[in-house]
Each structure stands twice: as structure tokens, then as C-alpha cells.
Design a protein around this motif. Structure first.
Motif, PDB file in Angstrom:
ATOM      1  N   LEU A  37       0.829  -1.207   0.000  1.00 20.31           N
ATOM      2  CA  LEU A  37       0.000   0.000   0.000  1.00 20.31           C
ATOM      3  C   LEU A  37       0.863   1.256   0.000  1.00 20.31           C
ATOM      4  O   LEU A  37       0.561   2.235  -0.692  1.00 20.31           O
ATOM      5  CB  LEU A  37      -0.924   0.001   1.227  1.00 20.31           C
ATOM      6  N   THR A  38       1.951   1.188   0.791  1.00 24.98           N
ATOM      7  CA  THR A  38       2.870   2.336   0.835  1.00 24.98           C
ATOM      8  C   THR A  38       3.465   2.595  -0.542  1.00 24.98           C
ATOM      9  O   THR A  38       3.577   3.748  -0.990  1.00 24.98           O
ATOM     10  CB  THR A  38       3.992   2.079   1.859  1.00 24.98           C
ATOM     11  N   ALA A  39       3.867   1.480  -1.214  1.00 22.75           N
ATOM     12  CA  ALA A  39       4.442   1.619  -2.556  1.00 22.75           C
ATOM     13  C   ALA A  39       3.415   2.205  -3.527  1.00 22.75           C
ATOM     14  O   ALA A  39       3.733   3.101  -4.330  1.00 22.75           O
ATOM     15  CB  ALA A  39       4.937   0.265  -3.059  1.00 22.75           C
ATOM     16  N   LEU A  40       2.170   1.697  -3.438  1.00 23.39           N
ATOM     17  CA  LEU A  40       1.117   2.208  -4.326  1.00 23.39           C
ATOM     18  C   LEU A  40       0.838   3.679  -4.054  1.00 23.39           C
ATOM     19  O   LEU A  40       0.679   4.487  -4.983  1.00 23.39           O
ATOM     20  CB  LEU A  40      -0.163   1.384  -4.142  1.00 23.39           C
ATOM     21  N   ILE A  41       0.774   4.018  -2.745  1.00 23.23           N
ATOM     22  CA  ILE A  41       0.541   5.420  -2.387  1.00 23.23           C
ATOM     23  C   ILE A  41       1.698   6.285  -2.886  1.00 23.23           C
ATOM     24  O   ILE A  41       1.507   7.382  -3.409  1.00 23.23           O
ATOM     25  CB  ILE A  41       0.365   5.566  -0.864  1.00 23.23           C
ATOM     26  N   GLY A  42       2.935   5.735  -2.710  1.00 20.52           N
ATOM     27  CA  GLY A  42       4.113   6.461  -3.185  1.00 20.52           C
ATOM     28  C   GLY A  42       4.060   6.702  -4.681  1.00 20.52           C
ATOM     29  O   GLY A  42       4.346   7.816  -5.155  1.00 20.52           O
TER      30      GLY A  42
END
Length: 641
Positions: A380-385
Motif C-alpha cells: 500500500l505504501t508503494a502504491l501510495i508512493g
């Protein structure tokens, strides 16, 4: 002298009591371990109201009396267990069970000892009390050893050893090394026994544990005796006996007397052997240790037989035989008890292992869940990033497009404005040229030479200014399309200025304005000649435009702080500071009429500013109303190409 001794003794007691109250439980144990002579002073602490401190005192009294007065030790141990249970002091309760079990073991009540060990073991395992757990495994190893179950004894001894090494407790380790030595001695592995007894002695000497040192000496002496080393055996036995005497350890003394008697028999000193065996029997009456009694009677039977007193030899032989029968029966009962308790313990261990396995599976499952959550969070962090990155990139692109759009709009507006100005100015210029040409055509015969010359000059100036206007427009278009190329070469600055002056002379002569070149003839400059000429031509043209007839325009140059400054100064109408500040602002360029009503496009200075930037320089303006203006182009000495 008696008064002094009494005072000293009472002072010592007071200091001991103060020390006991002040120290923590662990420090209190160390104090009593090092000073067994303080038992009487310690017993007085029981009158204090602090019950938690009483538990510690009671268990220590149990421990210190286990060899000298086992009955009293059992009494103190039972009191410690009851009080710790009442106060729910789990750590003290586990330790009290352990110490009480040792006291029961010393009087031969193995079943009660086992019951205490297992109760303490259950508490230690529940609350992860590793030090007590090590001692309880050690005591179980001791009981297995006494019942001749040596393999099981070694197993529990090694368990105790592993835990003691983990917590690095030297006091506990010294006990475990001692019991392992005893087990290997009974297995006739004398070298291993000697190794463990040596390790025990080393630790007990290090921590100053006097009773333990005596036990290690006696055990080492017995191993040496079994190995046939009589001299060294006697040395260790005597040293053990001396320490036991100092500590009033009756059980230890009984064992040293037995060992000394066996040694004397081997040395052929039968009278001395009889003496030591009898002392062992007398001392052992306090404990009724049947093993010690049996071995003393066997030793006496052998001594009397060697002396030829067969009657006494037979008497003691019969006593040893009868005691051995009693021991065999007792051992049988105790062995059954031990096996039953061992089975119960093994079942507990099995259940514990099953619980630990289930717990490990739960922990493993929870860890996997945590890993999954972590993976999801990372994803999720990667997607948000990525989303933020693309959003910022898109926002940047949008800002860039808006900026480019604004620039294009500005260029279009400038283009429209400049073309409008250009069309207007060209129309005026061409109209003037056509008018003059028509006058010359229609009145050529009636015009005098002077008038014809004047009209020709005006026609030349108009044509020249129109050419300048078109050239400025072309330069502006090139600068906006980024097609203007800079070609840097070295030029003589005075010659370059002279060529520009020549092009402006007709306009200057029309207003009787002098153009003065004050540039040093030796000064050279690295620049683009066309671009610099365009800038100077505009400066001089403006200076002529805003100078009054009969005035003067000066061109000079100087090298200042690694830069060349070329200035064009006039003494005409000048400008306000507000007007100076707006000269190069976009949308603020407005043409003003000159002193002779000359017109301009208003784009000349904008083009000059762009050309100065392309040359790596800048334009400076100084002006005052009615005093004139100075326009300066500042150029770098270095090659900017």
C-alpha cells in the motif's frame, strides 16, 4: 576484657541486623552464605513485623541448618513455605520448596523431598524462574544418583548445567558440578568425576563458599583414594575435615571420619581406622544416615579382622548386614516412589512440550499474519508512493504547460503589440519618405541647392531610421525564436564604436549633435560584433533623439573588476527614476517623441536587454530629469560562447 568482648559481640549483632534490613533478598542470601556464624543473629530478625523479610530469613535458616540440625531445618523450611504461600511470593515459595526438599533428603525422607522438588519445579516453570529451576533439576539428579539411576541422573544434571550457564550463576554452577562429579564417581568414571569436582572447587574458592569448598575437598579426596593415591587423598580429607569442624557441619564431619577410616585401613593403620569409624558412627547418630552407619560397621569389621579380633569383626559384620537389608528395602520403596514421581514429571514435561508446540504454532501463525500485514502495508505504501509520484509529476507537467501557455500568450500579445507599433511607425516613416520624394519631384526645378541638400539629408535619415526599425524587429523575432546565434571574437572596441557612430552621423548632423568617441584605442573586447553594435546603435540613436540641438553624446569604456563597461551619455531631457525602473518591464515599453518630435517603436531597449543577456552581460541606466541619461552595457571579459 569480658566487657569489651560482650560489647563487640553486641555491636556485631546490631550491624548484622542493619545489614539484613538494608540489603535486598539476593544480597541477604550472599551475606548468610559467607557468614554462617551469624545464624543466631539472623533468627532474631523473625521478631520483626516484615513478613516478606521473614520468608527470606526462614528459608536461609532452613538451608544453614540442613547439615548441622536437619530437624530444625525442616521446621524452618515448612514455616517458609507456609508464609510464602500465604503472601503469594512465588519466587520465594519455589526456593523454599527446594531448600525444604534438601532438608528432607538429608534425613532420608526421599518421598517428601521429591514432593517438594516437584512443587517447586512447577512454580519455576510457570514463572520462568531459571535459577530455581536449575537447582531443582540438580536436586532431582541427586535423588536419581542416590537410587543408582545414573543415566537419568546425568540427564537432569546436564539440564541444570545448561540453565545455570545461561544465567551465569557461579553459586548454582558449583552445586551442579559437584553432583555431576558424584554421579560419575558412582559410575566408576573417576577422571570425569575429578574434572567436575575440580570445576566445583574452582568456583567455590572464587566466591568464597566455605562449606562448598569442604565438600569439594572431601569428594576429590575420595576419588584420589579410589585411584590409589593415598597421600593426596589424606591431604584433601584433612582439609575438608578442618573446614567442617570450623562450620560445625556434623554431616560433613561424619563423612570425613568414614573416609579417613577407609584410608587408614588401606594404609594398615587399623587402630586409627577403628578410631575414625567410631567417631563417624557417633556423629552420624544425629542424622541416622544408614549408608554411613553401614559403611562404618563394614570398615570396623575389616579392621578388627586384620587385628585378629574375630569376635568383634563378626559383630560389626552382622550389624552392617542388617543395616544393608534395611537400606535395600528402603531403597526399593524409594525407587518405586521415584519412578512414580519421575513418570508424573515426564508426563508434565510431555504436556508442557505439547503446550509449547501449540504455542509455537500460534506464534508462527501470528508471525505469518504479521508478515502478511507488513507486506500489505509495504504494498500500500508503494502504491501510495507511486500515486503521489505520478500526481506530483502530473502537477509539475500541468504547471509547466500553464507556464508555457502563459509564455506563448505573452509572446503573442507582444507580437501583436509590436506588429501594431511596427505597422504604425512604418506607415509614418514611409509617408514621410513619399512626401519628401513628391516634393522633390514636383518642385525640383524651383528648389535651390541648399533646400535640395536639406531634403536629401532628411530623406536619408528617414530611410536609415526605417532600416534600423526593420533590423530591430528582425532581431526581436530571432531572440524570441531562440535562433539568434552568438559568435564571439576579439575586436578593437574603439574601431567598433567608430563604425556605429558613422551609421548615426546623419541623424546627429540633422540636429547639430556631436558624437564623441572617448574609448581607449588600445582596448579590445571579446564579443559578438553585430549584437554589441545593435545595442550601441540603439543607445546612440536614443541619445540623439532625446538631446537638444547643438548638444553632445559621449561614448566611453572602462575595465572594472574583471568586466568591460561601455557607456553612452547624453545631456538631454533625462528621465525620472520611475521611468527608469519601467524601461525593461514587459508591457511597459512605450515610445516617446524626441526633442525634435521624432518617433520610435519602443521595442529597441527590450531587444537590447535580450541581446545583453545573450552576451552574458547586463544593462545599467542612470538618469535625472533635465540632466541627461547614461546607458551602460556591462560585458564579461571571458568568452561566453
Amino acid at each position: 576484657m569480658g566487657i569489651i568482648k560482650t560489647f563487640s559481640f553486641r555491636f556485631l549483632i546490631l550491624m548484622m541486623l542493619f545489614s539484613i534490613v538494608k540489603k535486598s533478598y539476593a544480597q541477604l542470601e550472599d551475606s548468610i552464605r559467607e557468614k554462617p556464624s551469624s545464624i543466631e543473629a539472623l533468627a532474631k530478625v523473625l521478631d520483626r513485623p516484615d513478613d516478606s523479610l521473614k520468608v527470606v530469613v526462614l528459608k536461609l535458616l532452613c538451608w544453614e541448618n540442613r547439615n548441622s540440625d536437619p530437624a530444625k531445618a525442616i521446621e524452618y523450611g515448612q514455616m517458609a513455605v507456609a508464609l510464602a504461600h500465604k503472601l503469594e511470593l512465588n519466587q520465594e515459595l519455589s526456593d523454599s520448596y527446594n531448600r525444604l526438599g534438601v532438608a528432607y533428603r538429608n534425613v532420608g525422607e526421599y518421598a517428601k523431598a521429591l514432593d517438594c522438588y516437584f512443587k517447586g519445579l512447577e512454580i519455576s516453570r510457570k514463572y520462568n524462574l531459571k535459577k530455581h529451576l536449575a537447582f531443582q533439576y540438580n536436586n532431582l539428579a541427586d535423588l536419581y544418583n542416590r537410587l543408582s539411576l545414573y543415566d537419568r541422573a546425568v540427564e537432569f544434571g546436564k539440564r541444570a548445567l545448561d540453565i545455570a550457564k545461561q544465567i551465569n550463576d557461579e553459586y548454582t554452577l558449583s552445586y551442579i558440578y559437584n553432583i555431576l562429579g558424584t554421579i560419575y564417581q558412582n559410575k566408576d568414571d573417576l577422571d570425569s568425576a575429578l574434572y567436575y569436582f575440580g570445576k566445583s572447587l574452582e568456583l567455590r574458592e572464587k566466591i568464597g563458599f566455605s562449606p562448598g569448598i569442604a565438600t569439594a575437598y572431601l569428594n576429590i579426596g575420595n576419588v584420589h583414594l579410589a585411584k590409589g593415591k593415598k597421600d593426596s587423598s589424606e591431604f584433601y580429607i584433612i582439609r575438608a575435615q578442618k573446614i567442617y569442624s570450623q562450620n560445625n557441619d556434623l554431616q560433613g564431619l561424619a563423612l570425613t571420619y568414614l573416609a579417613h577410616g577407609i584410608l587408614c585401613n588401606q594404609l594398615g593403620q587399623y587402630d586409627s581406622a577403628i578410631f575414625y569409624f567410631n567417631k563417624g558412627l557417633a556423629t552420624n547418630r544425629n542424622f541416622e544416615n544408614q549408608t554411613v552407619s553401614r559403611d562404618c560397621h563394614k570398615g570396623l569389621s575389616y579392621s578388627y579382622k586384620q587385628k585378629g579380633d574375630f569376635k568383634k569383626a563378626e559383630y560389626h559384620s552382622n550389624l552392617a548386614y542388617n543395616i544393608n537389608d534395611s537400606i535395600t528395602l528402603s531403597s526399593y520403596v524409594e525407587r518405586l516412589t521415584q519412578l512414580t514421581e519421575a513418570l508424573r514429571f515426564e508426563e508434565q514435561v510431555k504436556h508442557q512440550k505439547e503446550r509449547e508446540k501449540i504455542l509455537a504454532e500460534k506464534i508462527g501463525f501470528q508471525r505469518n499474519i504479521i508478515k502478511l500485514y507488513i507486506a500489505i502495508i509495504v504494498l500500500l505504501t508503494a502504491l501510495i508512493g507511486l500515486a503521489v509520484y505520478f500526481y506530483l509529476k502530473r502537477a509539475k507537467d500541468v504547471r509547466l504547460l500553464r507556464k508555457q501557455k502563459d509564455e506563448i500568450n505573452q509572446l503573442n500579445n507582444d507580437k501583436d503589440r509590436y506588429f501594431s507599433i511596427l505597422a504604425h511607425d512604418l506607415k509614418n516613416q514611409l509617408t514621410s519618405i513619399v512626401t519628401i520624394a513628391q516634393i522633390i519631384k514636383e518642385r525640383s526645378l524651383s528648389l535651390g541647392n541648399d533646400e535640395m541638400i536639406q531634403l536629401s539629408k532628411r530623406l536619408y535619415v528617414l530611410g536609415f531610421s526605417t532600416n534600423d526599425l526593420l533590423e530591430n524587429v528582425l532581431n526581436w523575432i530571432k531572440s524570441q525564436e531562440k535562433r539568434l546565434k552568438v559568435s564571439i571574437k576579439n575586436y578593437n572596441l574603439k574601431d567598433l564604436v567608430d563604425r556605429v557612430i558613422m551609421s548615426q552621423k546623419p541623424a546627429a548632423e540633422l540636429k547639430s549633435i556631436g558624437l564623441v568617441n572617448k574609448v581607449d584605442p588600445t582596448m579590445n573586447v571579446n564579443t559578438d560584433a553585430d549584437m554589441l553594435s545593435t545595442i550601441l546603435r540603439n543607445f546612440i540613436s536614443n541619445a540623439i533623439k532625446f538631446s537638444v540641438s547643438g548638444g553632445e553624446v559621449e561614448i566611453e569604456a572602462a575595465q572594472i573588476a574583471g568586466r568591460i563597461e561601455v557607456s553612452v551619455r547624453d545631456y538631454g531631457v533625462g528621465m525620472t527614476q520611475q521611468k527608469v525602473n519601467s524601461l525593461f518591464s514587459k508591457g511597459q515599453q512605450k515610445s516617446q517623441r524626441g526633442t525634435s518630435n521624432e518617433q520610435g517603436s519602443g521595442i529597441g531597449l527590450a531587444i537590447c536587454n535580450q541581446l545583453a543577456t545573450d552576451l552574458g552581460g547586463e544593462i545599467k541606466v542612470a538618469s535625472k530629469p533635465n540632466e541627461g541619461s547614461t546607458f551602460t552595457i556591462v560585458l564579461p571579459l571571458a568568452d561566453v560562447s
